[in-house]
Design an enzyme around this catalytic site. Sequence first.
Site, PDB file in Angstrom:
ATOM      1  N   ASN A   3       2.118   1.021   9.333  1.00  0.00           N
ATOM      2  CA  ASN A   3       3.048   1.593   8.354  1.00  0.00           C
ATOM      3  C   ASN A   3       4.491   1.327   8.750  1.00  0.00           C
ATOM      4  O   ASN A   3       5.266   2.226   9.065  1.00  0.00           O
ATOM      5  CB  ASN A   3       2.771   3.085   8.171  1.00  0.00           C
ATOM      6  CG  ASN A   3       1.599   3.324   7.244  1.00  0.00           C
ATOM      7  OD1 ASN A   3       1.487   2.688   6.191  1.00  0.00           O
ATOM      8  ND2 ASN A   3       0.702   4.220   7.612  1.00  0.00           N
TER       9      ASN A   3
ATOM     10  N   ASP B 171      -8.588   6.262   1.740  1.00  0.00           N
ATOM     11  CA  ASP B 171      -7.531   7.014   2.403  1.00  0.00           C
ATOM     12  C   ASP B 171      -6.885   8.014   1.449  1.00  0.00           C
ATOM     13  O   ASP B 171      -6.917   7.854   0.231  1.00  0.00           O
ATOM     14  CB  ASP B 171      -6.464   6.064   2.952  1.00  0.00           C
ATOM     15  CG  ASP B 171      -5.888   5.153   1.875  1.00  0.00           C
ATOM     16  OD1 ASP B 171      -6.669   4.619   1.073  1.00  0.00           O
ATOM     17  OD2 ASP B 171      -4.652   4.983   1.827  1.00  0.00           O
ATOM     18  N   ASP B 172      -6.276   9.035   2.038  1.00  0.00           N
ATOM     19  CA  ASP B 172      -5.466  10.016   1.306  1.00  0.00           C
ATOM     20  C   ASP B 172      -6.232  10.657   0.158  1.00  0.00           C
ATOM     21  O   ASP B 172      -5.740  10.762  -0.985  1.00  0.00           O
ATOM     22  CB  ASP B 172      -4.168   9.374   0.795  1.00  0.00           C
ATOM     23  CG  ASP B 172      -3.278   8.900   1.925  1.00  0.00           C
ATOM     24  OD1 ASP B 172      -3.536   9.273   3.080  1.00  0.00           O
ATOM     25  OD2 ASP B 172      -2.336   8.136   1.658  1.00  0.00           O
TER      26      ASP B 172
ATOM     27  N   ASN C 177       2.812  -2.519   6.067  1.00  0.00           N
ATOM     28  CA  ASN C 177       3.030  -1.841   4.788  1.00  0.00           C
ATOM     29  C   ASN C 177       4.538  -1.733   4.570  1.00  0.00           C
ATOM     30  O   ASN C 177       5.209  -0.954   5.252  1.00  0.00           O
ATOM     31  CB  ASN C 177       2.389  -0.449   4.832  1.00  0.00           C
ATOM     32  CG  ASN C 177       2.337   0.217   3.472  1.00  0.00           C
ATOM     33  OD1 ASN C 177       2.535  -0.418   2.437  1.00  0.00           O
ATOM     34  ND2 ASN C 177       2.061   1.514   3.459  1.00  0.00           N
TER      35      ASN C 177
ATOM     36  N   TRP D 264      -3.521  -1.298  10.071  1.00  0.00           N
ATOM     37  CA  TRP D 264      -2.666  -1.084   8.895  1.00  0.00           C
ATOM     38  C   TRP D 264      -1.405  -0.434   9.456  1.00  0.00           C
ATOM     39  O   TRP D 264      -1.370   0.747   9.716  1.00  0.00           O
ATOM     40  CB  TRP D 264      -3.384  -0.190   7.913  1.00  0.00           C
ATOM     41  CG  TRP D 264      -2.613   0.275   6.706  1.00  0.00           C
ATOM     42  CD1 TRP D 264      -1.297   0.556   6.613  1.00  0.00           C
ATOM     43  CD2 TRP D 264      -3.175   0.536   5.405  1.00  0.00           C
ATOM     44  NE1 TRP D 264      -0.975   0.990   5.349  1.00  0.00           N
ATOM     45  CE2 TRP D 264      -2.111   0.976   4.586  1.00  0.00           C
ATOM     46  CE3 TRP D 264      -4.443   0.458   4.861  1.00  0.00           C
ATOM     47  CZ2 TRP D 264      -2.299   1.333   3.243  1.00  0.00           C
ATOM     48  CZ3 TRP D 264      -4.625   0.812   3.533  1.00  0.00           C
ATOM     49  CH2 TRP D 264      -3.571   1.227   2.732  1.00  0.00           C
TER      50      TRP D 264
ATOM     51  N   GLY E  50       0.792  -1.218   0.000  1.00  0.00           N
ATOM     52  CA  GLY E  50       0.000   0.000   0.000  1.00  0.00           C
ATOM     53  C   GLY E  50       0.824   1.267   0.000  1.00  0.00           C
ATOM     54  O   GLY E  50       0.343   2.320   0.425  1.00  0.00           O
TER      55      GLY E  50
END
Length: 586
Positions: free
Chosen positions: A354, A251-252, A388, A352, A144
């Site tokens: 990172n 997201d984002d 991720n 999730w 991702g």
Amino acid sequence: MVMPLRERQYYFRDYYDQGEELILEGQQLRCKLSSKFSMTQKLGSPLAEDGPVVIVEETEGGEPGQPANVTLELEYEATLKPDGYRLDISKDGKITMAASNKRGLRYGIDALHRLLGIEDGKCRLPVAAIHDEPSFPVRGIIEGFYGTPWSFEDRKDAVQYMAAHRMNTFMYAPKDDPYHRELWREPYPEDTFARIAELKQECDDHLVDFYYCISPGNDLQFRSSADFASLENKLAAMISIGVRHFALLMDDIDYELSGDNFHYLERSGLAHAYVANRVFTYLNSQLPEFTLAMCPSEYWSYWDTGYKRDIREQLHASIKVFWTGYSVFAPQIGSRHAQDNHRHYGHELWLWDNIPVNDADYDRLFLDPVRGRYSQLGRTGHQAVVANPMVQWECSKITLNTMAHYMWNSERYMPELSWELSVREFAGALEEEMMFFCRQNLNSQLYSGGYEELKEAVQSKDIDRLDVYFKHLESIVSRLLQWDNSKFKAEAGPWLDRALADVELWRAVRRKVTGTGGGNGNGDGDGKESAEPGSSAELRRRAEACQAFKVRLGSDPAWRAAEAWGLAVREGKSGYRLALEAEDAG
């Protein structure tokens, strides 16, 4: 070599033995299979005909093969968690393995591989009992990150890596794959779709769940039947190749609604729940069993909001919700924030994580273990952890191995021990060299410690200690550049070369501050600055050589040394510049 006792006690959740061994004749553990697990006996990829653990088939007539030296009995045990297993190795040459699903059997076979030692023509196994179950039902990787997506070869290697490390989930979500995000309405080109189908098959072959993720939030029109038809067509193509697990990623994006989207749904939380629910309804009409997760726009934070209230109240109860912790890169994920956010979203939470992604620090490698995760996160409404990784897949393996340890047994996870075991597995005979290199590349997004040896030498301006440090760095890098792991050298090569440039910059700094090597930095009498050793020109040349690299070591060793002697100043997050103006003016 038999797996050391210390590692057995750490790697397996519950491990019991009394120091005895089962010793068997032969170079293979040849298992006569007896099964009460199912009517089929296929165990899949964990076993190979020429591997250390093989199944001896019973033959009717014909020439018999090599005889079995152990009996392997498989049992179905519904009380075990999915993917968990129970393994009993007895003194009488009988091995009993119980699981509630096929993946649990695979992990049990993998445990035999790890425990087995073969020496002097004999197989050696500890007489032991193991009860091994995961902390999280869903454990894996989400591709991702921003930046160049992985090749399909890297993805297949990732699937094999996960299967060998008790991870069960691969999420396909490369941010810079245009058909995932920018061109989400468009079908994949035939060749790309064929490669995705191959990847899905690779996942099936290794008992890894493949998740197809799509990110339509930038320009989806919520009242457009054509947009939803495009979205359903994209999902239908994946269903046609057997995909049953999906994620909708919001997201984002700019999630303030405008235009017709605002007039239709008014609030972004309500809108995103609406889209996810429509996707859920479609999948429910096509598949008897499926999984749907969604990543909200407010995927980080720990406080309640109107957006979270809408998700909590409107999102279908079966849809899972991602978050990344209290920030995008969360140094800690503790019990209070985890419990609060589970309550705020009101849905099963999927972390999730990172780590070790470097898309916010393209000039860095992150090679340290995961730290700061609550040991009992699975008791706070979290049923999944997905990591991720970096653009650099091979280099990601070191941190991901520690993540795999945490995902399987978060209650016992020890970062430094996991790091040690992961580096040893990754580098083999070059374990010490790799660990030193890893210690120069810590995750600055999540960890502010480290580099103590360098810090102390720089703070005390101890030239002798710095000489030893940089000679060691040069020697380590030279050995890593000769390693036969070509994939690692291709990915880490720019950082290895940058390390050598740092060594040369240190030597220029040393000559400058000690006055050795000749040259006073004030020119050679022609109006041209001298580039002799010890001169300002030499220092500039070495500094420019470092700055020419688009990468840097996290330790920034040579620049820190130059800064200590007033020859450099820090500029911004990661930059330095030389500070020779006063001398030049003189």
